[in-house]
Scaffold this motif. Structure first.
Motif, PDB file in Angstrom:
ATOM      1  N   LYS A  26     -41.870  -3.822 -14.628  1.00 33.31           N
ATOM      2  CA  LYS A  26     -40.485  -3.655 -15.068  1.00 33.31           C
ATOM      3  C   LYS A  26     -40.411  -2.794 -16.324  1.00 33.31           C
ATOM      4  CE  LYS A  26     -39.445  -8.096 -15.284  1.00 33.31           C
ATOM      5  NZ  LYS A  26     -38.654  -9.347 -15.383  1.00 33.31           N
ATOM      6  N   VAL A  27     -39.250  -2.193 -16.524  1.00 31.91           N
ATOM      7  CA  VAL A  27     -38.926  -1.481 -17.755  1.00 31.91           C
ATOM      8  C   VAL A  27     -38.034  -2.380 -18.596  1.00 31.91           C
ATOM      9  CG1 VAL A  27     -37.786   0.533 -18.778  1.00 31.91           C
ATOM     10  CG2 VAL A  27     -39.104   0.785 -16.654  1.00 31.91           C
ATOM     11  N   ALA A  28     -38.399  -2.586 -19.856  1.00 33.56           N
ATOM     12  CA  ALA A  28     -37.598  -3.386 -20.775  1.00 33.56           C
ATOM     13  C   ALA A  28     -36.641  -2.464 -21.529  1.00 33.56           C
ATOM     14  CB  ALA A  28     -38.500  -4.125 -21.757  1.00 33.56           C
ATOM     15  N   PHE A  29     -35.349  -2.678 -21.325  1.00 37.98           N
ATOM     16  CA  PHE A  29     -34.310  -1.925 -22.027  1.00 37.98           C
ATOM     17  C   PHE A  29     -33.859  -2.779 -23.210  1.00 37.98           C
ATOM     18  CE2 PHE A  29     -34.451  -0.210 -17.803  1.00 37.98           C
ATOM     19  CZ  PHE A  29     -34.143   1.137 -17.938  1.00 37.98           C
ATOM     20  N   MET A  30     -34.152  -2.320 -24.423  1.00 29.98           N
ATOM     21  CA  MET A  30     -33.927  -3.110 -25.633  1.00 29.98           C
ATOM     22  C   MET A  30     -32.799  -2.466 -26.447  1.00 29.98           C
ATOM     23  SD  MET A  30     -37.950  -3.679 -26.626  1.00 29.98           S
ATOM     24  CE  MET A  30     -38.066  -1.963 -27.131  1.00 29.98           C
ATOM     25  N   ARG A 110     -43.042  -0.999 -19.643  1.00 31.20           N
ATOM     26  CA  ARG A 110     -42.540   0.092 -20.489  1.00 31.20           C
ATOM     27  C   ARG A 110     -41.374  -0.448 -21.300  1.00 31.20           C
ATOM     28  NH1 ARG A 110     -46.182   4.507 -19.941  1.00 31.20           N
ATOM     29  NH2 ARG A 110     -44.692   5.468 -21.401  1.00 31.20           N
ATOM     30  N   PHE A 111     -41.218   0.069 -22.525  1.00 33.32           N
ATOM     31  CA  PHE A 111     -40.273  -0.494 -23.477  1.00 33.32           C
ATOM     32  C   PHE A 111     -39.463   0.632 -24.116  1.00 33.32           C
ATOM     33  CE2 PHE A 111     -43.914  -3.113 -22.869  1.00 33.32           C
ATOM     34  CZ  PHE A 111     -43.473  -4.431 -22.918  1.00 33.32           C
ATOM     35  N   ASP A 176     -45.612   2.153 -23.886  1.00 31.66           N
ATOM     36  CA  ASP A 176     -46.180   1.284 -22.867  1.00 31.66           C
ATOM     37  C   ASP A 176     -46.554  -0.070 -23.466  1.00 31.66           C
ATOM     38  OD1 ASP A 176     -48.646   1.617 -24.188  1.00 31.66           O
ATOM     39  OD2 ASP A 176     -49.415   3.042 -22.719  1.00 31.66           O
ATOM     40  N   ARG A 177     -47.025  -0.963 -22.607  1.00 33.99           N
ATOM     41  CA  ARG A 177     -47.307  -2.324 -23.053  1.00 33.99           C
ATOM     42  C   ARG A 177     -48.442  -2.373 -24.080  1.00 33.99           C
ATOM     43  NH1 ARG A 177     -45.689  -7.239 -21.306  1.00 33.99           N
ATOM     44  NH2 ARG A 177     -46.961  -8.972 -22.083  1.00 33.99           N
ATOM     45  N   ASN A 178     -49.457  -1.559 -23.882  1.00 32.81           N
ATOM     46  CA  ASN A 178     -50.586  -1.577 -24.808  1.00 32.81           C
ATOM     47  C   ASN A 178     -50.156  -1.221 -26.226  1.00 32.81           C
ATOM     48  OD1 ASN A 178     -52.455  -2.316 -22.851  1.00 32.81           O
ATOM     49  ND2 ASN A 178     -52.886  -0.195 -22.276  1.00 32.81           N
TER      50      ASN A 178
END
Length: 297
Positions: A26-30, A110-111, A176-178
């Motif tokens: 998923k892509v996190a939309f913040m 992804r953020f 990215d998550r990392n």
């Protein structure tokens, strides 16, 4: 949870990389906002039909008590928040708070940091594929020799941060998550910035660009995916009103320059744009299906 407890929980990462269950990344939309999301109906149109491929997190002023209606993609998506002031450390603390909350969902890969004045320039599937398949983080990070770049460096940051490592860039990142894990777990550089980067050093413009430049330069595209118009100068970008929103403007934002993506040249460089005033909503929704392809998710 306190912020310290949140960062600790969010910084955990499984040592076994293969997931033991099926999942859709998923892509996190913040969304970092002051109050209401005036362009929420546009985003509702953007997200329609994309269920299961995104997460939403909203950090609003703690005194803002309006709630999104049931059925809205923004319903109950607010994270515990604190006061945010322009140019101050609490702006960056809010960004890390959003990242930490999003990291608690292992499916988020992804953020993207957004504001209430941001719009998506393509349909969901196009943006999702672009981000999920990207081999780089998208953080603007450049050396600015003037008073608004190197001039904000505090020599007391030495030896943790050297002047030749100091960078500036857009607040509006995609990672990215990392990298998100590294940002929330950082206890080396963040305390240095918290102590020595105070107005007129604006920490949200320098911490992540400098952090990435020092530790993760090879993994960075060195560009932001969010278009902003700084042509008028000053501390704030141009704001777009109702009559300025035209199909021609939107098309120009979608393909107005060239950049590199996964080692190849492309004219798809901006996925989002800002700052759009609330009174642009009607025209944006009118043009979105035809120009941006909303409804084809």
């Amino acid at each position: 949870m306190t912020d310290e407890e949140l960062m600790w929980r969010a910084s955990m990462s499984p040592r076994i990389q293969r997931y033991p269950y099926r999942r859709v990344p998923k892509v996190a939309f913040m969304f970092l906002t002051k109050g209401p999301l005036a362009l929420a109906p546009l985003w509702e149109m953007f997200f329609k039909g994309a269920e299961g491929r995104y997460s939403i997190y909203v950090h609003a002023h703690p005194s803002f008590n309006e709630t999104a209606p049931k059925g809205s993609v923004f319903h109950e998506r607010r994270v515990p928040s604190k006061i945010v002031e322009w140019g101050k450390l609490n702006m960056l603390e809010a960004e890390r708070r959003l990242l930490a909350n999003a990291l608690l969902d292992f499916s988020n890969q992804r953020f993207v940091l957004l504001s209430e004045a941001c719009i998506p320039l393509f349909n969901f599937s196009t943006i999702y594929d672009y981000l999920i398949n990207s081999t780089k983080n998208n953080i603007e990070s450049y050396d600015e020799p003037s008073s608004v770049g190197r001039g904000r460096y505090n020599p007391h940051m030495n030896p943790h941060v050297m002047l030749n490592q100091w960078r500036k860039g857009s607040q509006w990142f995609e990672m990215d998550r990392n990298l998100a894990l590294e940002v929330v777990a950082d206890n080396r550089f963040f305390p240095v910035f918290a102590k020595y980067c105070r107005p007129s050093c604006y920490v949200d413009e320098h911490y992540i660009p400098t952090f990435v430049n020092i530790r993760f330069r090879s993994r960075n595209s060195n560009r932001t995916l969010t278009w902003v118009d700084w042509s008028k100068g000053g501390p704030h970008p141009r704001r777009f009103g109702r009559t300025e929103v035209t199909p021609e403007l939107l098309e120009s934002l979608r393909s107005g320059k060239e950049c590199m993506y996964n080692g190849r040249r492309t004219n798809m460089c901006n996925l989002f744009a800002r700052k759009f005033l609330p009174n642009t909503l009607y025209r944006l929704m009118k043009f979105a299906p035809k120009v941006m392809g909303y409804g084809h998710n």
